[in-house]
Design a protein around this motif. Structure first.
Motif, PDB file in Angstrom:
ATOM      1  N   VAL A 112      -0.067  10.061   6.208  1.00 41.01           N
ATOM      2  CA  VAL A 112      -0.709  10.770   5.202  1.00 41.01           C
ATOM      3  C   VAL A 112      -2.203  10.189   5.578  1.00 41.01           C
ATOM      4  N   TYR A 113      -2.371   9.165   6.118  1.00 42.34           N
ATOM      5  CA  TYR A 113      -3.835   8.390   5.852  1.00 42.34           C
ATOM      6  C   TYR A 113      -5.149   9.330   6.842  1.00 42.34           C
ATOM      7  N   LEU A 114      -3.932   9.776   7.850  1.00 41.50           N
ATOM      8  CA  LEU A 114      -4.513  10.853   9.175  1.00 41.50           C
ATOM      9  C   LEU A 114      -4.904  12.380   7.959  1.00 41.50           C
ATOM     10  N   PHE A 115      -3.770  12.357   7.156  1.00 36.98           N
ATOM     11  CA  PHE A 115      -3.956  13.925   6.339  1.00 36.98           C
ATOM     12  C   PHE A 115      -5.136  13.577   5.205  1.00 36.98           C
ATOM     13  N   TYR A 116      -5.293  12.875   5.269  1.00 33.21           N
ATOM     14  CA  TYR A 116      -5.896  12.433   3.611  1.00 33.21           C
ATOM     15  C   TYR A 116      -7.174  12.890   4.511  1.00 33.21           C
TER      16      TYR A 116
END
Length: 633
Positions: free
Chosen positions: A620-624
Motif C-alpha cells: 500500500v505504501y508503494l502504491f501511494y
C-alpha cells in the motif's frame, strides 16, 4: 587662410581633449575598469576553482552596448587540455534558455499572434492542455510559473538524440497523465514544463521549429552564430562537465531534453552576453530591434509576487537585489553538471554572465563573482525605500510558525512522486523573540546551511537583519506556508511527511525483507549441513525475495532512469513484483488466520499473519508513492 586653418585644427584637438576628459570622468564616476574586473575575478578564481573542484569557468561582463570584460579560467575539456575560452567554448546553459523562450513569445505578443491572457488551448493544434477544475491557464501564468502545472520529471530527457521526442508528442502524453494540480495564477512554483509549453506555443503559432525560430528571430539578430538548441555533440568546442569523486574528476554524459524551450540552449559565453546587451538596451542589439522598448520593460517588471513587498518575477527573469542593495534581474541554469548564471543591473546597464562545468558547489562561485563585481561599483543614490509595513493584521509569533518548511520538487501524479523521499529544499524556522525569527537553510549562492535572522516587517513579512533577503509567512487552509528568499513556495511539514521520516520508513521496510531473506538462507544452509528436516517457510522467503529484488533494482536503476522513462521490462516486470508478493501475502493471511481460529500451530501462524500484514502495508505504501504500474495519483 592659413591662420584660420591652424585655428580650426587647434579647436578640433582641444575639443577632442575635453571630450575625452568628459568621457573619462563619466566612466570613472559611473563604471569600473577592465583591469579592476580582471584583478577581482582573478583573486576568486585563483583559489576557488581548486577549492570547489571546478575544472573550468568563464566570466563575461557587459556595459552599455559592448563586452567590457571577458575571460576564461581552467579547462573546458580536461582530457584534451582545452582551455575554457569565452570566445570559442560552447556551453549548455540549461534553464537560461527559458528567458529566450520568453523573449520569443513576447515577440509574438507584439505581433498580436499570442495573447498573454488567452487560454493556451486557443493556440494548441496537435493536442490540448488539461485544466484544473475546468479553469484554463494562459501565457502570462506560464511565463510567471503560476500555471498550476504538475512537475514534469518522468521521461523528460533522452540519453540519445534518436530517443528524444518532439515537444508536442511529449506534452500530449504529459497532459493525459499529469493534469494541473492547483488553480492557475495563485501560487509560484518553478516549472520546466511551463516553459517547455511556451516554446511549443512559439512553434505552433509561428509554424517553425523552436530552434529555427530562435535562429531566425533572435540568434541571427543578436549575432549569436554558435547558439543552437541542437546539442553539438561532435563539435570539439563543446565543453565537457565533471563531478569530483574519490579525488578524481569524472566526465558526465550529455542529455537530450524533450522540452527544449525549458533548457536546451548551447552557446559561447561571449555570444550569450549579446542577449544581456539587448535587454539592457531596451530590446536593441546594435541597430537591430529584437523587442520593442515597452516589451523589454514588461519582461523586467514585476509580473507576479505572492506579496507586493517581495521582489517577485518578471517574464523570463527573477527580480532581486545585490548584496549592495542595488536592484537586479537574474536567472540560473543547470543541466548535465553545467551551471550558469546571468545578472542584469539596469541602473548601470551592466550585465554579468558566469558559467562553470561542475555542479557540486552549486552557484557558490557565481555568487562570489557577482557580489565582488557589485562591490566595485560606485555607490549610487538609492530610491526611497519601499514601505514594508501594511495596514493588515500582524503575524503573531506564536509557536505555530516554528517548524520545518519544505518545497515539493516531486510530481503529484504519475512516476516520480517518490522523489520526495530523496530530499527537498527545506528551511527550519524558530522564534528568537516576539518579532524575530531564526531561519536555518541553504540560501541562494551559498553551499551550506546557515542561520539568518529575520525581523518582522508587518503582516507576515520578515526582512533579513543586515541583509537584503525577505521571507513571507501566511496560512493557507489551516497550514503555515512560507515564501522563501528565492520565491519558492514552501509548506510547513509534519514529522510524518519530512524527508528523513519517509526515508527511514522506506529503509525499514527494505531492511525487513532483506533480513528475512538472509535469515532464511542461513537457516536453509544450516539445515542442509545438519541434514535436519525442520520446517522453514519457503513462502515467506519468496515474498522477501520478490521485494528485495524490487528494492535493489529500484535503487540502482529506477532512481537514475526516471528522467529517461522506464522500459516495459521494468514497469511490468520489476514493478509488479510487490503486487505478486501482496497476492501471496493475502493467501498466507487467509490460511494462517484460519489456523489461529482452530488453534493449529498458533505461534507459527501468528508470525506468518504479522509478516503478511507488513507485506500488505508495504505494498500500500508503494502504491501511494506511485512505485507500482498502477498509481495512486
Amino acid at each position: 587662410m592659413k591662420k584660420k586653418g591652424i585655428f580650426c585644427l587647434s579647436a578640433f584637438i582641444a575639443s577632442l581633449f575635453f571630450w575625452n576628459l568628459l568621457i573619462d570622468t563619466a566612466w570613472a564616476a559611473g563604471s569600473i575598469t577592465p583591469d579592476q574586473l580582471e584583478e577581482t575575478v582573478e583573486q576568486i578564481m585563483s583559489t576557488e576553482l581548486e577549492k570547489l573542484h571546478i575544472p573550468g569557468a568563464a566570466v563575461v561582463v557587459t556595459q552599455g552596448d559592448q563586452i567590457y570584460f571577458s575571460k576564461g579560467y581552467g579547462y573546458a575539456d580536461l582530457e584534451q587540455k582545452t582551455a575554457f575560452d569565452p570566445t570559442k567554448t560552447i556551453v549548455p546553459v540549461g534553464s537560461l534558455t527559458k528567458s529566450f523562450s520568453a523573449t520569443a513569445a513576447m515577440q509574438l505578443v507584439e505581433q498580436n499572434k499570442l495573447d498573454l491572457n488567452q487560454d493556451v488551448n486557443n493556440y494548441l493544434k496537435s493536442y490540448k492542455a488539461s485544466q484544473f477544475q475546468n479553469q484554463p491557464f494562459n501565457l502570462h501564468q506560464l511565463l510567471t510559473h503560476t500555471s498550476g502545472l504538475d512537475e514534469a520529471v518522468y521521461g523528460i530527457n533522452s540519453p540519445t538524440k534518436a530517443g528524444s521526442l518532439p515537444t508536442d508528442q511529449y506534452l500530449s502524453t504529459y497532459f493525459q497523465n499529469q493534469p494541473p494540480i492547483r488553480k492557475p495564477g495563485v501560487q509560484y512554483d518553478y516549472s520546466n514544463v511551463a516553459y517547455g509549453l511556451v516554446g511549443n506555443l512559439v512553434e505552433q503559432v509561428s509554424g517553425q521549429g523552436l530552434d529555427d525560430y530562435l535562429r531566425t528571430h533572435l540568434f541571427q539578430t543578436m549575432d549569436m552564430p554558435s547558439a543552437t538548441l541542437d546539442l553539438p555533440l561532435n563539435n570539439p568546442a563543446l565543453a565537457q562537465s565533471y563531478q569530483w569523486n574519490d579525488g578524481v574528476y569524472q566526465k558526465q554524459p550529455f542529455s537530450y531534453i524533450n522540452l527544449p524551450g525549458a533548457g536546451a540552449l548551447n552557446v559561447t559565453p561571449n555570444e550569450f552576453s549579446h542577449y544581456l546587451i539587448t535587454h539592457l538596451n531596451e530590446g536593441k542589439y546594435g541597430e537591430q530591434v529584437v523587442l520593442q522598448p515597452q516589451t523589454a520593460e514588461a519582461m523586467h517588471a514585476l509580473q507576479f509576487a505572492a506579496d507586493a513587498r517581495l521582489d517577485g518575477v518578471g517574464y523570463g527573469f527573477f527580480r532581486g537585489q545585490l548584496e549592495t542593495g542595488v536592484p537586479m534581474l537574474w536567472a540560473t541554469g543547470e543541466i548535465d553538471d553545467f551551471i550558469s548564471e546571468m545578472v542584469l543591473i539596469p541602473s548601470r546597464k551592466i550585465g554579468i554572465f558566469v558559467t562553470i562545468n561542475a555542479a557540486d558547489s552549486g552557484t557558490l562561485l557565481h555568487g562570489e563573482v557577482i557580489n565582488s563585481i557589485a562591490k566595485l561599483l560606485p555607490a549610487e543614490s538609492q530610491a526611497a525605500p519601499r514601505s514594508l509595513a501594511r495596514s493588515a493584521t500582524e503575524v503573531k509569533l506564536s509557536p505555530e510558525v516554528e517548524g520545518v518548511y519544505q518545497v515539493s520538487l516531486n510530481p503529484v501524479h504519475g512516476w516520480g512522486k517518490w522523489i520526495r523521499m530523496l530530499g527537498s529544499i527545506k528551511y527550519t524556522v524558530s522564534i528568537q523573540d516576539d518579532h524575530t525569527l531564526i531561519v536555518n537553510g541553504e540560501y541562494p549562492n551559498e553551499n551550506e546551511t546557515t542561520d539568518k535572522i529575520f525581523q518582522a516587517a508587518g503582516d507576515g513579512l520578515f526582512a533579513e537583519k543586515g541583509g537584503q533577503l525577505k521571507i513571507l509567512l501566511y496560512q493557507q487552509n489551516g497550514t503555515w506556508m512560507m515564501i522563501a528568499p528565492d520565491s519558492k513556495t514552501m509548506k510547513q511539514t509534519t514529522l510524518w511527511h519530512r524527508t528523513w521520516t519517509l526515508l527511514v520508513s522506506y529503509a525499514a521496510a527494505s531492511l525487513f525483507f532483506i533480513t528475512t531473506l538472509l535469515i532464511w538462507i542461513v537457516r536453509y544452509v544450516i539445515r542442509a549441513i545438519r541434514k535436519n528436516k525442520a520446517h522453514i517457510s519457503s513462502t515467506l522467503a519468496f515474498i522477501a525475495l520478490l521485494n528485495t529484488i524490487f528494492l535493489g533494482v529500484q535503487f540502482n536503476y529506477g532512481n537514475s532512469q526516471i528522467v529517461y522513462g522506464y522500459p516495459t521490462w521494468y514497469i511490468w516486470g520489476i514493478c509488479t513484483l510487490p503486487l505478486i508478493s501482496a497476492l501471496i501475502a493475502v493467501w498466507v493471511l487467509i490460511v494462517n488466520s484460519a489456523r489461529l481460529i482452530t488453534g493449529e500451530r498458533k505461534a507459527r501462524a501468528t508470525g506468518k499473519v504479522l509478516f503478511a500484514i507488513i507485506t500488505l502495508l508495504h505494498t500500500v505504501y508503494l502504491f501511494y508513492w506511485n512505485f507500482l504500474p498502477v498509481h495512486y495519483s
